[in-house]
Write an enzyme that holds these catalytic residues in place. Sequence first.
Site, PDB file in Angstrom:
ATOM      1  N   HIS A 242      35.621 -61.875 -82.834  1.00 11.89           N
ATOM      2  CA  HIS A 242      35.347 -62.181 -84.254  1.00 11.89           C
ATOM      3  C   HIS A 242      34.013 -61.607 -84.766  1.00 11.89           C
ATOM      4  O   HIS A 242      33.991 -60.718 -85.598  1.00 11.89           O
ATOM      5  CB  HIS A 242      35.334 -63.697 -84.456  1.00 11.89           C
ATOM      6  CG  HIS A 242      36.529 -64.422 -83.916  1.00 11.89           C
ATOM      7  ND1 HIS A 242      37.790 -64.362 -84.487  1.00 11.89           N
ATOM      8  CD2 HIS A 242      36.657 -65.232 -82.841  1.00 11.89           C
ATOM      9  CE1 HIS A 242      38.637 -65.108 -83.795  1.00 11.89           C
ATOM     10  NE2 HIS A 242      37.982 -65.649 -82.798  1.00 11.89           N
TER      11      HIS A 242
HETATM   12  O1  RIB Z   1      36.645 -68.825 -85.674  1.00  8.19           O
HETATM   13  C1  RIB Z   1      35.799 -67.928 -85.007  1.00  8.19           C
HETATM   14  C2  RIB Z   1      34.370 -68.251 -85.253  1.00  8.19           C
HETATM   15  O2  RIB Z   1      34.075 -69.552 -84.754  1.00  8.19           O
HETATM   16  C3  RIB Z   1      33.405 -67.310 -84.506  1.00  8.19           C
HETATM   17  O3  RIB Z   1      32.229 -67.184 -85.246  1.00  8.19           O
HETATM   18  C4  RIB Z   1      33.151 -68.039 -83.221  1.00  8.19           C
HETATM   19  O4  RIB Z   1      31.887 -67.709 -82.647  1.00  8.19           O
HETATM   20  C5  RIB Z   1      33.128 -69.469 -83.692  1.00  8.19           C
HETATM   21  O5  RIB Z   1      31.820 -69.724 -84.211  1.00  8.19           O
END
Ligand code: RIB
Length: 313
Positions: A242
């Site tokens: 992500h």
């Molecule tokens: O949903 C993904 C996000 O949530 C990313 O930023 C991961 O690190 C968690 O914080």
Amino acid sequence: MPRKIIIDTDPGQDDAVAILLALGSPREIDVLGIVAVAGNVQVHQNATNALKILELAGRPDIPVYVGCERPMRHKLFTAEYIHGKTGLDGPDLAEPTIVPRDQHGVDYLIETLRREPTGTVTICALGPLTNLGMAFVKAPDIVPRIQEIVLMGGGLFEGGNVTPAAEFNIYVDPEAADVVFHSGVPITVVPLDVSHMMLTTQPRIERFRSLGNKTGVATAEMLDFFDRFDKAKYGWDGGPLHDPCVIAYLLKPGLFKGRHVNVAIETQSDLTRGMTVVDYWGVTGRVKNTNYLRSGDSDGFYDLLVERLSTLP
Ligand code: RIB
Ligand code: CA
């Protein structure tokens, strides 16, 4: 002239790779500071994890600040089930010899945005938006001074990853997200619709491991751990990566495609708490407050990551 950024983050293996990508790109990015927020794990552990990553990258000079310990309204919901007890399980990284600064992270955001010339600082938000939301409440004068907010959060076509409706960063603190999305600051969103295209397949992980530097080995070990839950959940041949998409967008925006739309945040319903209501087809007439990224080039993304992480210790 490198782009000045503040990273607001809850490391988190994927946050850690995002920080490394930024540090591996000094010609394009100047990291002014890192602010930890409660999210994946408790805020003090997130700050410790950020310090570990800075020492791994040989950048103990970059200041780390401890931000908010809990969301604006809800009880803190954490994600040890994905990131492990430390939030950075996988590699055996030494306890940091450096410590966070004394100033609260929210006050650091306010002071820095008041000090730096207007329109010259970008906020890269990789966790819940609590710090940013609280800064806007405490010091509304900083809002027009921000160049852009690039954040990982939300989703539309991929739904949610905590509930069917909500992605983790927005789910944890929907009220803070609502403040940010109503602020008028230029916002670019990297949603699950993009990060679910960026899968940490084994060949990609091996590219990091064989870089021949500490950073590459640590990154491979982080991703080996981090992708277990999502691979089992989604049945894909890798987990979604992500947060590094936020930094990749700053470095190579052409890797991504999106459009300006309205994004609103559900804060009232228990069923859809934290949902990003994305008006992708322009049916509401609401102000287009967001550059919403819809897709990304995964091969180009991983090539960029490998190239930049290879420059680190
Ligand atoms: O949903 C993904 C996000 O949530 C990313 O930023 C991961 O690190 C968690 O914080
Ligand atoms: Ca994160």
